[in-house]
Design a protein around this motif. Structure first.
Motif, short mmCIF file in Angstrom:
data_model
loop_
_atom_site.label_atom_id
_atom_site.label_comp_id
_atom_site.label_asym_id
_atom_site.label_seq_id
_atom_site.Cartn_x
_atom_site.Cartn_y
_atom_site.Cartn_z
N TYR A 127 2.87 5.55 4.28
CA TYR A 127 3.02 5.63 2.83
C TYR A 127 3.85 6.85 2.44
O TYR A 127 4.80 6.75 1.66
CB TYR A 127 1.65 5.69 2.14
CG TYR A 127 0.94 4.38 2.07
CD1 TYR A 127 1.29 3.42 1.12
CD2 TYR A 127 -0.09 4.07 2.96
CE1 TYR A 127 0.62 2.20 1.05
CE2 TYR A 127 -0.75 2.85 2.90
CZ TYR A 127 -0.39 1.93 1.94
OH TYR A 127 -1.04 0.71 1.88
N PHE A 128 3.48 8.00 2.97
CA PHE A 128 4.17 9.23 2.61
C PHE A 128 5.61 9.23 3.13
O PHE A 128 6.51 9.77 2.48
CB PHE A 128 3.39 10.43 3.12
CG PHE A 128 2.04 10.59 2.46
CD1 PHE A 128 1.95 10.95 1.13
CD2 PHE A 128 0.87 10.35 3.16
CE1 PHE A 128 0.71 11.08 0.50
CE2 PHE A 128 -0.37 10.47 2.55
CZ PHE A 128 -0.45 10.84 1.21
N THR A 129 5.82 8.61 4.29
CA THR A 129 7.18 8.49 4.81
C THR A 129 8.04 7.64 3.89
O THR A 129 9.22 7.96 3.63
CB THR A 129 7.16 7.86 6.23
OG1 THR A 129 6.43 8.73 7.10
CG2 THR A 129 8.57 7.68 6.77
N LEU A 130 7.48 6.56 3.37
CA LEU A 130 8.22 5.73 2.43
C LEU A 130 8.54 6.47 1.14
O LEU A 130 9.64 6.34 0.58
CB LEU A 130 7.45 4.44 2.14
CG LEU A 130 7.51 3.38 3.23
CD1 LEU A 130 6.47 2.28 2.99
CD2 LEU A 130 8.90 2.76 3.30
N PHE A 131 7.60 7.26 0.65
CA PHE A 131 7.87 8.07 -0.54
C PHE A 131 9.05 9.00 -0.30
O PHE A 131 9.93 9.16 -1.16
CB PHE A 131 6.64 8.90 -0.92
CG PHE A 131 5.49 8.11 -1.48
CD1 PHE A 131 5.69 7.03 -2.31
CD2 PHE A 131 4.17 8.48 -1.19
CE1 PHE A 131 4.62 6.31 -2.84
CE2 PHE A 131 3.10 7.78 -1.70
CZ PHE A 131 3.31 6.69 -2.53
N VAL A 132 9.06 9.63 0.87
CA VAL A 132 10.16 10.55 1.22
C VAL A 132 11.48 9.80 1.27
O VAL A 132 12.51 10.28 0.75
CB VAL A 132 9.88 11.26 2.56
CG1 VAL A 132 11.11 12.02 3.04
CG2 VAL A 132 8.70 12.21 2.43
N LYS A 133 11.49 8.63 1.86
CA LYS A 133 12.71 7.83 1.94
C LYS A 133 13.21 7.45 0.55
O LYS A 133 14.42 7.48 0.27
CB LYS A 133 12.46 6.57 2.77
CG LYS A 133 12.33 6.83 4.26
CD LYS A 133 12.08 5.53 5.02
CE LYS A 133 11.97 5.78 6.52
NZ LYS A 133 11.71 4.51 7.26
N MET A 134 12.29 7.09 -0.33
CA MET A 134 12.68 6.70 -1.69
C MET A 134 13.26 7.87 -2.46
O MET A 134 14.26 7.73 -3.18
CB MET A 134 11.47 6.11 -2.41
CG MET A 134 11.00 4.79 -1.81
SD MET A 134 9.43 4.21 -2.50
CE MET A 134 9.98 3.66 -4.11
N ALA A 135 12.65 9.04 -2.31
CA ALA A 135 13.17 10.24 -2.98
C ALA A 135 14.53 10.61 -2.43
O ALA A 135 15.42 11.07 -3.17
CB ALA A 135 12.18 11.40 -2.81
#
Length: 207
Positions: free
Chosen positions: A9-17
């Protein structure tokens, strides 16, 4: 120990940012060396980044639907995912409006506002990178405060750009066109602040 799915989840947030930040940087390059004849091609290039952001969003939503347990509340995951996706969408929409209104030259005010959008995106990226470790992070709350400050700066630039537009421009079509572009740039800053607000609420609820 955090489960691998939590980290996803947190990795996806980072990718989106990161996609949002890349989109802002590409838009800055396009407007700094503006050529109306290349706009159609440049729109396609910018849309490629927006599509990448959409893929991350879809993956995030699939995981929320599938996982029985999530690292933070589902509503917060969905809210943050939508805000991060909206940052990229709103940045792309700046160039779409420039294309739609057949703008031929970029104003200094637009470049100044876009610079602030970039600073907001950089701070959002920093906050999201620290998000998985928010209980121990020494920077995340400071960066959230800085995003709030930058959003206020964006508001001030927006007001001044509008005032100049309505007191100096003698062309009503130009006034209409730039009114829409300035509104869109200000919206980019707002969405960065909304993403930061979601994270701040998660921190408050979990500490």
């Amino acid at each position: 120990m955090a489960r691998r799915s939590d980290n996803d989840y947190f990795t996806l947030f980072v990718k989106m940012a990161d996609v949002a930040l890349q989109t802002q940087k590409l838009l800055t390059e396009i407007l700094a060396d503006f050529d109306p004849e290349k706009l159609r091609e440049q729109l396609d290039k910018l849309h490629g980044l927006e599509s990448e952001g959409d893929r991350h969003t879809h993956e995030l939503m699939k995981r929320v639907a599938k996982d029985f347990v999530t690292p933070i509340e589902r509503d917060d995951i969905i809210a943050l995912g939508r805000e991060l996706d909206d940052i990229t969408d709103n940045i792309e929409d700046v160039l779409i409006k420039i294309y739609m209104y057949n703008i031929k030259a970029i104003t200094p005010e637009a470049m100044e506002m876009l610079k602030v959008v970039g600073q907001c995106c950089e701070k959002v990226s920093s906050v999201v990178t620290e998000f998985s470790n928010f209980r121990k992070s020494s920077t995340i709350l400071k960066d959230i405060v800085e995003i709030n400050r930058l959003e206020e700066l964006g508001d001030n630039l927006y007001i001044q750009a509008f005032r100049k537009l309505y007191t100096k421009s003698g062309d009503p079509l130009e006034t209409i066109a730039w009114s829409e572009v300035y509104k869109q740039l200000e919206k980019c800053c707002d969405t960065c602040e909304h993403a930061a607000d979601v994270i701040e609420c998660v921190i408050v609820k979990n500490t």
